[in-house]
Design a protein around this motif. Sequence first.
Motif, PDB file in Angstrom:
ATOM      1  N   ASP A 208      47.391  63.106  40.019  1.00 53.14           N
ATOM      2  CA  ASP A 208      48.312  62.855  41.124  1.00 53.14           C
ATOM      3  C   ASP A 208      47.730  61.915  42.178  1.00 53.14           C
ATOM      4  O   ASP A 208      48.417  61.561  43.139  1.00 53.14           O
ATOM      5  CB  ASP A 208      48.710  64.180  41.789  1.00 53.14           C
ATOM      6  CG  ASP A 208      49.533  65.064  40.864  1.00 53.14           C
ATOM      7  OD1 ASP A 208      50.315  64.516  40.062  1.00 53.14           O
ATOM      8  OD2 ASP A 208      49.368  66.298  40.928  1.00 53.14           O
ATOM      9  N   ALA A 209      46.483  61.514  42.017  1.00 53.28           N
ATOM     10  CA  ALA A 209      45.858  60.586  42.971  1.00 53.28           C
ATOM     11  C   ALA A 209      46.336  59.162  42.705  1.00 53.28           C
ATOM     12  O   ALA A 209      46.897  58.869  41.633  1.00 53.28           O
ATOM     13  CB  ALA A 209      44.341  60.668  42.847  1.00 53.28           C
ATOM     14  N   PRO A 210      46.127  58.240  43.647  1.00 56.73           N
ATOM     15  CA  PRO A 210      46.523  56.847  43.418  1.00 56.73           C
ATOM     16  C   PRO A 210      45.852  56.287  42.168  1.00 56.73           C
ATOM     17  O   PRO A 210      44.654  56.516  41.946  1.00 56.73           O
ATOM     18  CB  PRO A 210      46.026  56.133  44.681  1.00 56.73           C
ATOM     19  CG  PRO A 210      45.986  57.206  45.726  1.00 56.73           C
ATOM     20  CD  PRO A 210      45.574  58.451  44.997  1.00 56.73           C
ATOM     21  N   PRO A 211      46.594  55.556  41.333  1.00 54.37           N
ATOM     22  CA  PRO A 211      46.041  55.101  40.056  1.00 54.37           C
ATOM     23  C   PRO A 211      45.210  53.827  40.163  1.00 54.37           C
ATOM     24  O   PRO A 211      45.539  52.903  40.916  1.00 54.37           O
ATOM     25  CB  PRO A 211      47.290  54.850  39.208  1.00 54.37           C
ATOM     26  CG  PRO A 211      48.351  54.508  40.211  1.00 54.37           C
ATOM     27  CD  PRO A 211      48.035  55.291  41.448  1.00 54.37           C
ATOM     28  N   VAL A 212      44.127  53.806  39.383  1.00 49.34           N
ATOM     29  CA  VAL A 212      43.308  52.611  39.172  1.00 49.34           C
ATOM     30  C   VAL A 212      43.218  52.400  37.664  1.00 49.34           C
ATOM     31  O   VAL A 212      42.814  53.316  36.934  1.00 49.34           O
ATOM     32  CB  VAL A 212      41.900  52.770  39.760  1.00 49.34           C
ATOM     33  CG1 VAL A 212      41.022  51.566  39.383  1.00 49.34           C
ATOM     34  CG2 VAL A 212      41.951  52.928  41.269  1.00 49.34           C
ATOM     35  N   VAL A 213      43.591  51.217  37.197  1.00 53.69           N
ATOM     36  CA  VAL A 213      43.564  50.916  35.766  1.00 53.69           C
ATOM     37  C   VAL A 213      42.458  49.904  35.500  1.00 53.69           C
ATOM     38  O   VAL A 213      42.385  48.861  36.164  1.00 53.69           O
ATOM     39  CB  VAL A 213      44.913  50.353  35.275  1.00 53.69           C
ATOM     40  CG1 VAL A 213      44.880  50.143  33.763  1.00 53.69           C
ATOM     41  CG2 VAL A 213      46.057  51.280  35.659  1.00 53.69           C
ATOM     42  N   CYS A 214      41.585  50.212  34.533  1.00 54.50           N
ATOM     43  CA  CYS A 214      40.428  49.368  34.226  1.00 54.50           C
ATOM     44  C   CYS A 214      40.600  48.725  32.856  1.00 54.50           C
ATOM     45  O   CYS A 214      40.937  49.410  31.884  1.00 54.50           O
ATOM     46  CB  CYS A 214      39.155  50.200  34.246  1.00 54.50           C
ATOM     47  SG  CYS A 214      38.836  51.030  35.831  1.00 54.50           S
ATOM     48  N   VAL A 215      40.304  47.420  32.788  1.00 62.85           N
ATOM     49  CA  VAL A 215      40.500  46.649  31.560  1.00 62.85           C
ATOM     50  C   VAL A 215      39.191  45.948  31.207  1.00 62.85           C
ATOM     51  O   VAL A 215      38.695  45.121  31.974  1.00 62.85           O
ATOM     52  CB  VAL A 215      41.630  45.611  31.727  1.00 62.85           C
ATOM     53  CG1 VAL A 215      41.964  44.973  30.379  1.00 62.85           C
ATOM     54  CG2 VAL A 215      42.875  46.235  32.349  1.00 62.85           C
ATOM     55  N   HIS A 216      38.642  46.266  30.045  1.00 63.25           N
ATOM     56  CA  HIS A 216      37.346  45.732  29.632  1.00 63.25           C
ATOM     57  C   HIS A 216      37.478  44.325  29.048  1.00 63.25           C
ATOM     58  O   HIS A 216      38.578  43.812  28.825  1.00 63.25           O
ATOM     59  CB  HIS A 216      36.705  46.659  28.606  1.00 63.25           C
ATOM     60  CG  HIS A 216      37.493  46.774  27.323  1.00 63.25           C
ATOM     61  ND1 HIS A 216      37.447  45.823  26.327  1.00 63.25           N
ATOM     62  CD2 HIS A 216      38.338  47.741  26.879  1.00 63.25           C
ATOM     63  CE1 HIS A 216      38.231  46.186  25.331  1.00 63.25           C
ATOM     64  NE2 HIS A 216      38.785  47.338  25.627  1.00 63.25           N
ATOM     65  N   GLY A 217      36.334  43.710  28.769  1.00 58.02           N
ATOM     66  CA  GLY A 217      36.296  42.394  28.146  1.00 58.02           C
ATOM     67  C   GLY A 217      36.200  42.486  26.633  1.00 58.02           C
ATOM     68  O   GLY A 217      36.214  43.577  26.054  1.00 58.02           O
ATOM     69  N   VAL A 218      36.106  41.329  25.972  1.00 57.09           N
ATOM     70  CA  VAL A 218      35.994  41.315  24.519  1.00 57.09           C
ATOM     71  C   VAL A 218      34.694  41.982  24.092  1.00 57.09           C
ATOM     72  O   VAL A 218      33.708  42.008  24.827  1.00 57.09           O
ATOM     73  CB  VAL A 218      36.058  39.877  23.952  1.00 57.09           C
ATOM     74  CG1 VAL A 218      37.422  39.259  24.192  1.00 57.09           C
ATOM     75  CG2 VAL A 218      34.964  38.996  24.527  1.00 57.09           C
ATOM     76  N   GLN A 219      34.727  42.574  22.913  1.00 58.93           N
ATOM     77  CA  GLN A 219      33.594  43.270  22.300  1.00 58.93           C
ATOM     78  C   GLN A 219      33.240  44.579  23.009  1.00 58.93           C
ATOM     79  O   GLN A 219      32.250  45.213  22.647  1.00 58.93           O
ATOM     80  CB  GLN A 219      32.350  42.375  22.242  1.00 58.93           C
ATOM     81  CG  GLN A 219      32.551  41.055  21.506  1.00 58.93           C
ATOM     82  CD  GLN A 219      31.312  40.192  21.517  1.00 58.93           C
ATOM     83  OE1 GLN A 219      30.454  40.319  22.389  1.00 58.93           O
ATOM     84  NE2 GLN A 219      31.200  39.303  20.552  1.00 58.93           N
ATOM     85  N   ALA A 220      34.031  44.993  23.969  1.00 56.67           N
ATOM     86  CA  ALA A 220      33.709  46.194  24.741  1.00 56.67           C
ATOM     87  C   ALA A 220      34.729  47.295  24.462  1.00 56.67           C
ATOM     88  O   ALA A 220      35.470  47.248  23.477  1.00 56.67           O
ATOM     89  CB  ALA A 220      33.632  45.856  26.227  1.00 56.67           C
ATOM     90  N   PHE A 221      34.806  48.273  25.361  1.00 57.82           N
ATOM     91  CA  PHE A 221      35.763  49.370  25.232  1.00 57.82           C
ATOM     92  C   PHE A 221      35.891  50.048  26.589  1.00 57.82           C
ATOM     93  O   PHE A 221      35.135  49.752  27.521  1.00 57.82           O
ATOM     94  CB  PHE A 221      35.337  50.348  24.140  1.00 57.82           C
ATOM     95  CG  PHE A 221      34.177  51.249  24.497  1.00 57.82           C
ATOM     96  CD1 PHE A 221      34.262  52.611  24.312  1.00 57.82           C
ATOM     97  CD2 PHE A 221      32.984  50.743  25.013  1.00 57.82           C
ATOM     98  CE1 PHE A 221      33.192  53.453  24.625  1.00 57.82           C
ATOM     99  CE2 PHE A 221      31.920  51.569  25.321  1.00 57.82           C
ATOM    100  CZ  PHE A 221      32.029  52.943  25.127  1.00 57.82           C
ATOM    101  N   GLY A 222      36.883  50.932  26.714  1.00 60.76           N
ATOM    102  CA  GLY A 222      37.156  51.526  28.013  1.00 60.76           C
ATOM    103  C   GLY A 222      36.027  52.349  28.586  1.00 60.76           C
ATOM    104  O   GLY A 222      35.937  52.536  29.807  1.00 60.76           O
ATOM    105  N   GLY A 223      35.124  52.828  27.723  1.00 60.64           N
ATOM    106  CA  GLY A 223      33.995  53.617  28.201  1.00 60.64           C
ATOM    107  C   GLY A 223      33.052  52.862  29.108  1.00 60.64           C
ATOM    108  O   GLY A 223      32.221  53.469  29.795  1.00 60.64           O
ATOM    109  N   ARG A 224      33.178  51.541  29.148  1.00 59.46           N
ATOM    110  CA  ARG A 224      32.318  50.752  30.046  1.00 59.46           C
ATOM    111  C   ARG A 224      32.562  51.096  31.524  1.00 59.46           C
ATOM    112  O   ARG A 224      31.742  50.771  32.384  1.00 59.46           O
ATOM    113  CB  ARG A 224      32.566  49.254  29.824  1.00 59.46           C
ATOM    114  CG  ARG A 224      32.142  48.733  28.462  1.00 59.46           C
ATOM    115  CD  ARG A 224      30.633  48.530  28.380  1.00 59.46           C
ATOM    116  NE  ARG A 224      30.215  48.075  27.063  1.00 59.46           N
ATOM    117  CZ  ARG A 224      30.107  46.801  26.707  1.00 59.46           C
ATOM    118  NH1 ARG A 224      30.409  45.853  27.578  1.00 59.46           N
ATOM    119  NH2 ARG A 224      29.706  46.478  25.496  1.00 59.46           N
ATOM    120  N   PHE A 225      33.689  51.728  31.821  1.00 54.45           N
ATOM    121  CA  PHE A 225      34.012  52.029  33.219  1.00 54.45           C
ATOM    122  C   PHE A 225      33.714  53.477  33.593  1.00 54.45           C
ATOM    123  O   PHE A 225      34.028  53.903  34.701  1.00 54.45           O
ATOM    124  CB  PHE A 225      35.483  51.716  33.493  1.00 54.45           C
ATOM    125  CG  PHE A 225      35.811  50.253  33.409  1.00 54.45           C
ATOM    126  CD1 PHE A 225      35.577  49.410  34.486  1.00 54.45           C
ATOM    127  CD2 PHE A 225      36.341  49.712  32.243  1.00 54.45           C
ATOM    128  CE1 PHE A 225      35.862  48.057  34.411  1.00 54.45           C
ATOM    129  CE2 PHE A 225      36.631  48.348  32.152  1.00 54.45           C
ATOM    130  CZ  PHE A 225      36.387  47.523  33.239  1.00 54.45           C
TER     131      PHE A 225
END
Length: 255
Positions: free
Chosen positions: A12-29
């Motif tokens: 329910d908190a304000p959303p932040v969406v993270c987008v990784h670069g090539v060769q990576a994955f969402g776990g980088r954040f």
Amino acid sequence: MRLHVREWGDPDAPPVVCVHGVQAFGGRFRRLAEKRLADRFHVVAVDLRGHGLSAAEQPWTLETHVDDLVEACGSPAIWIGHSFGGRLVAELMARRPELVERAVLLDPALTVPPDYAAFLAEQELAADVCFATVEEGIEACVAGLFRPASAAVRAEVAEQLVEGADGRFRFDYSPAVVAAAYLAIAPLPSPWERAAIPTLIVAGLASKFVSVGEVEHYRAVLGEKLQVVVVPAGHSVLWDAFDETADAIEGFLRS
């Protein structure tokens, strides 16, 4: 096609969406979310098409990647993108500005010479990059960093290495999707700056992805809505300069 997502914080908190670069994955954040953002925001990190746990269905165009982001996270949010992910956030600002409250572009791949983009694509398709052990893969990945890799960085790298049927370890992404991404960013970006959305650019001191000319062009349009911070890092600003980059992001989100 639905993207795989990772989430931290109160839904329910304000959303932040993270987008990784090539060769990576969402776990980088994960580290950024857990250490700096999840106490105030609902942080969502996607695995782009052809990366991590998301499928690799065609087409692999910028338009398709942006559509994937809208489908996965199609409500107004703060968006953070690194490298190719930064380019996708810029394209999202140009095409669907109502979905972007603020944007953080981490050493974004906004302007890439076509010949260099083609070279990177050819390299990606020509080599089967694999390793005998996870440790060998980690060492190869972190060898070119601006600073020695921390234990947290090494753990992120290890998480993305998967063992194939041949017993070799490879990073969990599709080389064909990555090659297509390199070619897709050769054309100039859509005029995202015209959306006049508050934007932070974090550039690596030793990286060549963000030029002075680019910054001056965007500053001329955005004025005080643009903040630029240079950190002691190469292209991987969250790895080389985590504290400096996270401080810049937190300061921007509080301003």
